[in-house]
Design an enzyme around this catalytic site. Structure first.
Site: not given
Ligand code: F6R
Length: 614
Positions: A103-104, A487, A609
């Site tokens: 992963n990476g 958002e 995610k």
């Molecule tokens: C939208 C969403 C993404 C994350 C973005 C940053 O629903 O989840 O836009 O907000 O990829 O991710 P984090 O918050 O994990 O740094």
């Protein structure tokens, strides 16, 4: 974004790997594969698309792997090379004796590949990962020690990686390592699990060891041996994970997203525990490690984040500037890291991230840290890479968020900003005590107000049904709700793939108004407060161009029905808290539209995610 699992122990491995991969599905992927140690050789099975396709692929092969108790698995989110079976992990060396999942991103893979080809390596995929398989195999051929081979290879690799490696000569040994990518080891009795994230192991054990960058772990059923990049032994430190397996269940909801939307009142209650006892008491925020003196004299804050977290950061700017009078800049991490930025030891840098692993934000944080800035991290993952970089850490305690589209983690991030801004204004004495007391009282009753909205979610579902087949959507707002418009639009486009855009309403007439006609829905986030009348005029302008007008409002004004075709009413709150109240219906609109359209709500296409590549 990609997920790896590994197991060595005494249980049939295929079920463990497949179940582990299923728990990581939320990270986003487009192909998958597993490798299992069989009696004479390692067998690899791969498929494109959903895990179900890999399950089909395994059918009929059960007799090959039924007695196997060691293996590795992977879900791949394509970066180098299309999502094909050839590019899916696990990858192997020439003879298939060494197998890895990764992963990476391997940044110097082109240079490594050129060298390896010269020595006879045959590449079958377009991935960066395959170079690691060949490189480790070359080292192994010389030293005949898998741990040492991984250690030597990792010295030559540049980039980010979590790796799980096995070799046909080492029947009961997994070697794993990481740099700038998450990897956790689950500790059982006579068994070990490895995974990109806790959901893949929590069913089996709540005892875990988090690897630090460049550490290499050798796992056999009996023990875990840990060394650093120079080969020095390290004592693994196990911790008890604060996760409940039940958090990973839909609890009767059709989708995780709907469940997570409903969890938001409790998310707010949780984050307030221990921090806000009563409206007339001061906020307790021991997580902020800056001295009160430093806070009082602070004159600049830089907030860095991506996506939904960036929208939370934009609201954070309104709050901190409004409550404390400190100048705040907000920037997308991906832009921040490639220009000459001016932060130093006098700047407080706030990183906001649900996952705590987002590559761009992590890099930005590291850059600022190197310049001496105090780093405050707001995250839902206190076990993440960003949390480990923090000088001050505010965990938002939203519980695991499985749905790719962030909902409850966003509300939790907003709450962290409310608490931080109120705390700083108490320290700075920048607001009248009576104002602070009434704001805190309102903050404490937000959960009930969200519950009122959720109790009438069918009204929102009805509005969503009307607009489910539109091609485009515009969200307008002003002031503190401009980020709410962004958002709301992001939520809709992420899960329904409808083209949705958020605008500061005053900007409509500077261009976007040209798009308006009777096919275009315009949703106006019309909250009582300083910009209400202004937004009402902007909504009139849109209506005059025949746009289909929807209001999301806490105004009781009956006359609004002349202007708006649909009105979604929410409970009244002071303007400053309206981003929380306004967001709930916007999440529900996105959810219901995606559901009507039959989209994969929890795992939208192309998204991950945890975005661990730049
Ligand atoms: C939208 C969403 C993404 C994350 C973005 C940053 O629903 O989840 O836009 O907000 O990829 O991710 P984090 O918050 O994990 O740094």
């Amino acid at each position: 974004m990609c997920g790896i699992v590994g197991y060595v122990g005494y249980k049939p491995v295929t079920d463990i790997l497949m179940d582990g991969l299923e728990q990581l599905e939320y990270r986003g992927y487009d192909s998958s594969g597993i490798a299992v140690m069989c009696e004479k050789e390692i067998r690899v099975y791969k498929a494109v698309g959903k895990l179900q396709n890999l399950r089909e692929e395994l059918k009929g092969h059960e007799n090959e792997f039924n007695s196997s108790t060691m293996g590795i698995g992977h879900i791949r989110w394509a970066t180098h090379g299309a999502p094909t079976v050839l590019n899916a992990h696990p990858h192997t060396c020439n003879c298939g004796g060494l197998v890895i999942v990764h992963n990476g991103i391997i940044e110097n893979y082109k240079e490594l590949k050129e060298e390896l080809i010269k020595t006879g390596c045959i590449f079958r995929s377009e991935t960066d990962t395959e170079v690691v398989a060949h490189l480790v195999a070359k080292k192994y051929d010389k030293c005949k020690n898998l741990t040492e081979a991984v250690r030597l290879a990792s010295k030559e690799i540049e980039g980010a990686y979590a790796l799980c490696v096995m070799h046909k000569d080492c029947k009961q040994k997994l070697v794993i390592t990481k740099r700038n990518a998450p990897l956790v080891v689950g500790v059982g009795i006579n068994e070990f699990y490895a995974a990109s994230d806790v959901p893949a192991i929590i069913k089996h054990t709540n005892k875990a060891v988090y690897l630090n960058d460049n550490q290499i772990a050798t796992l056999t059923p009996e023990k875990m041996e840990l060394i650093d990049a120079d080969g020095n032994k390290i004592e693994p430190k196990a911790e008890i994970l604060p996760w409940e397996p039940v958090a990973l269940s839909k609890m009767g909801y059709k989708h995780f997203m709907l469940k997570e939307i409903h969890e938001q009142p409790d998310v707010i209650r949780n984050i307030l525990v221990g921090k806000l006892h009563a409206p007339d008491e001061n906020i307790v925020l021991d997580e902020v490690k800056l001295t009160k003196e430093t806070l009082k004299n602070l004159n600049r804050i830089q907030i860095i984040a991506c996506g939904t977290s960036l929208h939370a950061a934009m609201i954070g700017k309104y709050l901190i500037e409004g409550f404390c009078g400190i100048a705040v800049d907000v920037e997308a991490s991906s832009e921040y890291i490639y220009r000459k930025t001016v932060t130093d030891e006098h700047t407080l840098v706030i990183g906001v991230s649900q996952s705590g692993e987002t590559a761009d934000t992590l890099t930005a944080i590291k850059q600022s840290k190197a310049r001496g800035s105090h780093i405050l991290i707001i995250t839902n993952r206190p076990d993440s890479a960003m949390a480990r970089e923090a000088d001050s850490l505010i965990p938002v305690n939203a519980g695991i968020e499985v749905s790719v589209a962030a909902t409850k983690s966003y509300i939790a991030q907003l709450m962290a900003f409310y608490l931080l801004a109120l705390y700083m204004s108490e320290v700075k004495e920048s607001m009248a005590k009576t104002d602070l007391t009434s704001l805190k009282a309102e903050l404490m009753i937000l959960p009930q107000k969200i519950e009122q909205i959720l109790a009438h979610k069918e009204d929102i579902q009805n509005v969503a049904r009307v607009y489910a087949n539109t091609k485009d959507f515009i969200y307008i707002a002003r002031g503190i709700n401009y980020p709410t418009a962004l958002e709301g639009a992001l939520k809709l486009k992420e899960i329904s793939y409808i083209n949705a855009t958020g605008y500061p309403a005053g900007e409509l007439k500077h261009g976007p108004i040209a798009m308006l006609d009777d096919t275009m829905p315009v949703l106006s986030i019309l909250m009582n407060g300083s910009v209400y009348e202004k937004l009402l005029s902007n909504s009139e302008e849109a209506k005059a161009r025949n746009a289909r007008m929807i209001a999301l409002t806490n105004s009781k004004d009956e006359k609004l029905s002349h202007l708006f075709e649909h009105i979604i009413r929410v409970p009244d709150v002071p303007e400053i808290f309206s981003p929380i109240i306004a967001m709930i219906p916007l999440q529900l609109i996105a959810y219901y539209i995606a559901e009507f359209l039959g989209k994969d709500v929890d795992q939208p296409r192309n998204l991950a995610k945890s975005v661990t590549v730049e």
